[in-house]
Design an enzyme around this catalytic site. Structure first.
Site, short mmCIF file in Angstrom:
data_model
loop_
_atom_site.label_atom_id
_atom_site.label_comp_id
_atom_site.label_asym_id
_atom_site.label_seq_id
_atom_site.Cartn_x
_atom_site.Cartn_y
_atom_site.Cartn_z
CG HIS A 309 -33.25 0.50 62.77
ND1 HIS A 309 -32.08 -0.12 63.12
CD2 HIS A 309 -32.98 1.83 62.72
CE1 HIS A 309 -31.13 0.80 63.29
NE2 HIS A 309 -31.66 1.99 63.05
CG ASP A 366 -34.97 9.02 60.04
OD1 ASP A 366 -34.34 8.03 59.65
OD2 ASP A 366 -34.43 10.07 60.41
C1 SDX Z 1 -31.80 5.41 59.94
O1 SDX Z 1 -28.52 1.82 60.80
C2 SDX Z 1 -28.85 2.80 61.59
O2 SDX Z 1 -28.54 2.83 62.75
C3 SDX Z 1 -29.58 3.95 60.90
C4 SDX Z 1 -30.15 5.03 61.81
C5 SDX Z 1 -29.05 5.85 62.48
O3 SDX Z 1 -29.30 6.45 63.53
O4 SDX Z 1 -27.94 5.97 61.87
O5 SDX Z 1 -30.97 4.45 62.80
C6 SDX Z 1 -30.98 6.04 61.02
O6 SDX Z 1 -31.35 5.31 58.83
C7 SDX Z 1 -33.16 4.84 60.28
C8 SDX Z 1 -33.84 4.15 59.06
C9 SDX Z 1 -34.50 5.22 58.18
N1 SDX Z 1 -35.01 4.59 56.95
C10 SDX Z 1 -36.34 4.44 56.74
O7 SDX Z 1 -37.20 4.74 57.57
C11 SDX Z 1 -36.68 3.89 55.37
C12 SDX Z 1 -37.77 2.82 55.49
N2 SDX Z 1 -37.16 1.63 56.13
C13 SDX Z 1 -36.54 0.70 55.30
O8 SDX Z 1 -36.34 0.89 53.99
C14 SDX Z 1 -35.80 -0.43 56.00
O9 SDX Z 1 -36.53 -0.81 57.08
C15 SDX Z 1 -34.37 -0.13 56.40
C16 SDX Z 1 -33.58 0.39 55.24
C17 SDX Z 1 -34.34 0.86 57.49
C18 SDX Z 1 -33.75 -1.43 56.89
O10 SDX Z 1 -33.60 -2.26 55.79
P1 SDX Z 1 -33.12 -3.79 55.95
O11 SDX Z 1 -32.61 -4.06 57.31
O12 SDX Z 1 -32.24 -4.10 54.79
O13 SDX Z 1 -34.46 -4.61 55.87
P2 SDX Z 1 -35.15 -5.09 54.53
O14 SDX Z 1 -35.19 -3.97 53.54
O15 SDX Z 1 -34.49 -6.38 54.13
O16 SDX Z 1 -36.64 -5.38 55.03
C19 SDX Z 1 -36.98 -6.63 55.62
C20 SDX Z 1 -38.44 -6.84 55.23
C21 SDX Z 1 -38.69 -6.76 53.72
O17 SDX Z 1 -39.85 -7.52 53.46
P3 SDX Z 1 -39.69 -9.06 52.86
O18 SDX Z 1 -38.70 -9.01 51.72
O19 SDX Z 1 -39.19 -9.85 54.05
O20 SDX Z 1 -41.08 -9.43 52.42
O21 SDX Z 1 -39.24 -5.78 55.80
C22 SDX Z 1 -39.83 -5.04 54.75
C23 SDX Z 1 -39.04 -5.33 53.49
O22 SDX Z 1 -39.85 -5.15 52.32
N3 SDX Z 1 -39.71 -3.62 55.13
C24 SDX Z 1 -40.65 -2.71 54.93
C25 SDX Z 1 -40.14 -1.52 55.49
N4 SDX Z 1 -38.92 -1.74 55.98
C26 SDX Z 1 -38.66 -3.05 55.75
N5 SDX Z 1 -41.88 -2.79 54.34
C27 SDX Z 1 -42.59 -1.63 54.33
N6 SDX Z 1 -42.18 -0.44 54.86
C28 SDX Z 1 -40.96 -0.37 55.43
N7 SDX Z 1 -40.54 0.81 55.94
#
Ligand code: SDX
Length: 431
Positions: A309, A366
């Protein structure tokens, strides 16, 4: 409030940045005059470090896993309040007393029908249409029946528009589902409550005797909608505010929010979580360990959907409520779900893995919501629609707050240009 400043030293010159003090949480360094005084802009992709507004609606402490709506903890609201009560809190800035709630419920109940001419609108879609496409289109289309309520600067128009959107979103959602299964549309019944009416429109088939609605299912749906009601400046809410900042009407702004929510990184994740869990169950070679390894592999595009998140670097409090509640709902409807077992195994494995620990990746709203929607017989492609129904009062409250904020300006971010300049045009015959 003490008027405090931060000092920015740039090319040997000191610049003062006013500090905006919060009730709680992050302070704001005011850069609204930065470009004018320095010629420079800030760079913050995704606005992860940038506040676009001051708000009194929702507070999140991502480190502690705290979520409050107008000061009330999400755990208390999920346990004690109905969805319409929470919608009232978000929209009208206080919890309603009994008389106020009764008037609100009656007002919503009396507007659940959609204009009969909208039927042709639904008929125009292919049966394979994703219900989020229908929901977004129907939301904008609905505005054509309420031209008199579209002035974004008029208080009464906001109330009329918000009331119609609250009342009709479940009807539009249920009809988009009935359309997808080739079944006749079921009309709302004013004798039913908000979530009960939705269940009725979703699952009642005219040729079949009316069945009573299981209170456990109605309660579960109510809790799910409360948990989705608002979440400060998330992607879809920022979109609703941004579209509204051009003085587009509420229907158009909400429709844009629905489209932003559809993305798999945002509200679309609940559908992707179930598809991910189902794939694991169906694949004899897939295990929680192998899937965690894929999620960690930088060369594998697979992400553990429902995990991570932007704000929460602790357990999403909504996920905590949902995880506990999933057991209760599955017991109430008398089913076991292998996907729930896989989800718990995935969570356990991830929470013990350094990759997830270092990045503070926890289950988000989710991760477990889809398992409960599934237990309620809501089809997977309707999960993000359910998220939209829940988020609607939050979107509208945030939009209203934006229109009332004297600091509001049309959203128009800047850029850092890194392209070509001053090139000579080459006639096509010479290229
Ligand atoms: C919602 O914003 C809100 O409030 C949203 C929400 C709401 O109520 O409105 O809470 C609802 O959208 C919840 C999120 C649902 N999405 C997912 O579950 C999709 C999977 N999660 C991600 O793609 C990710 O965690 C996000 C999109 C939610 C957040 O993305 P960020 O903050 O841009 O973080 P990032 O992509 O830069 O990740 C940081 C690191 C990365 O690794 P490095 O580059 O540091 O090596 O964490 C890793 C990412 O690769 N990472 C994950 C991951 N989520 C982040 N690795 C594996 N699986 C994951 N799910």
């Amino acid at each position: 409030m003490v008027d405090r400043h931060a000092q920015l030293r740039l090319d040997g010159t000191e610049h003062e940045l006013q500090i905006h003090e919060p009730t709680i949480g992050n302070r704001g360094l005011d850069i609204s005059k930065l470009r004018g005084t320095t010629g420079d802009v800030t760079y913050d992709p995704g606005f992860a470090n940038t506040a676009g507004a001051k708000s009194t609606i929702t507070y999140i402490d991502g480190g502690a896993g705290i979520l409050q709506h107008r000061g009330y903890a999400i755990e208390d609201l999920a346990a004690n309040a109905t969805f319409l009560e929470v919608a009232y809190l978000l929209l009208f800035k206080k919890l309603p007393n009994e008389a106020e709630l009764s008037v609100w419920k009656d007002s919503v109940r009396n507007h659940t029908l959609i204009n009969e001419e909208m039927k042709r609108f639904f008929d125009a879609f292919p049966r394979s249409a994703h219900p989020m496409a229908i929901l977004s289109s129907a939301t904008t289309a609905s505005s054509t029946f309420y031209e008199e309520f579209l002035d974004p600067t008029d208080e009464a128009s906001f109330h009329e528009s918000a009331l119609r959107l609250m009342a009709k979103m479940p009807t539009i959602a249920a009809w988009s589902y009935k359309k997808s299964i080739g079944m006749p549309y079921t009309y709302p019944k004013n004798s039913l409550g908000y979530v009960e009416n939705f269940i009725h429109m979703m699952f009642h088939i005219p040729a079949v005797e009316e069945s009573s609605i299981d209170p456990a299912i109605a309660k579960a749906l109510n809790v799910l909608l409360v948990l989705h009601a608002d979440h400060e400046q998330n992607c879809s809410t920022a979109t609703v505010r941004g579209v509204g900042s051009s003085q587009a009407n509420l229907f158009a702004s909400v429709s844009a929010g629905i489209d932003a929510l559809w993305g798999p990184l945002h509200g679309g994740a609940n559908q992707r979580v179930i598809e991910m869990l189902q794939n694991i169950v169906d694949d004899p070679d897939a295990t929680a360990t192998s899937m965690i390894a894929r999620a960690k592999d930088p060369n594998d595009s697979f992400r553990l959907m429902g995990f991570g998140h932007r704000v929460y670097k602790n357990y999403d409090p909504r996920a905590r409520v949902l995880r506990a509640y999933a057991d209760e709902v599955l017991d109430a409807v008398g089913i076991t779900d292998p996907l729930f077992d896989i989800a718990k195994e995935l969570e356990q494995t991830a929470l013990e893995d350094d990759y997830f620990i270092e990045r503070k990746l926890f289950p988000n709203v989710d991760f477990y919501s889809g398992l409960i929607f599934r237990a309620l017989n809501i089809p997977t492609r309707m999960f993000t629609v359910m998220f939209a129904i829940g988020r609607l009062p939050g979107w509208m409250a945030q939009w209203k707050e934006m229109t009332e904020d004297p600091d509001t300006r049309i959203m128009r971010p800047r850029q850092i240009y890194v392209g070509d300049i001053d090139k000579t045009y080459v006639p096509i015959e010479d290229r």
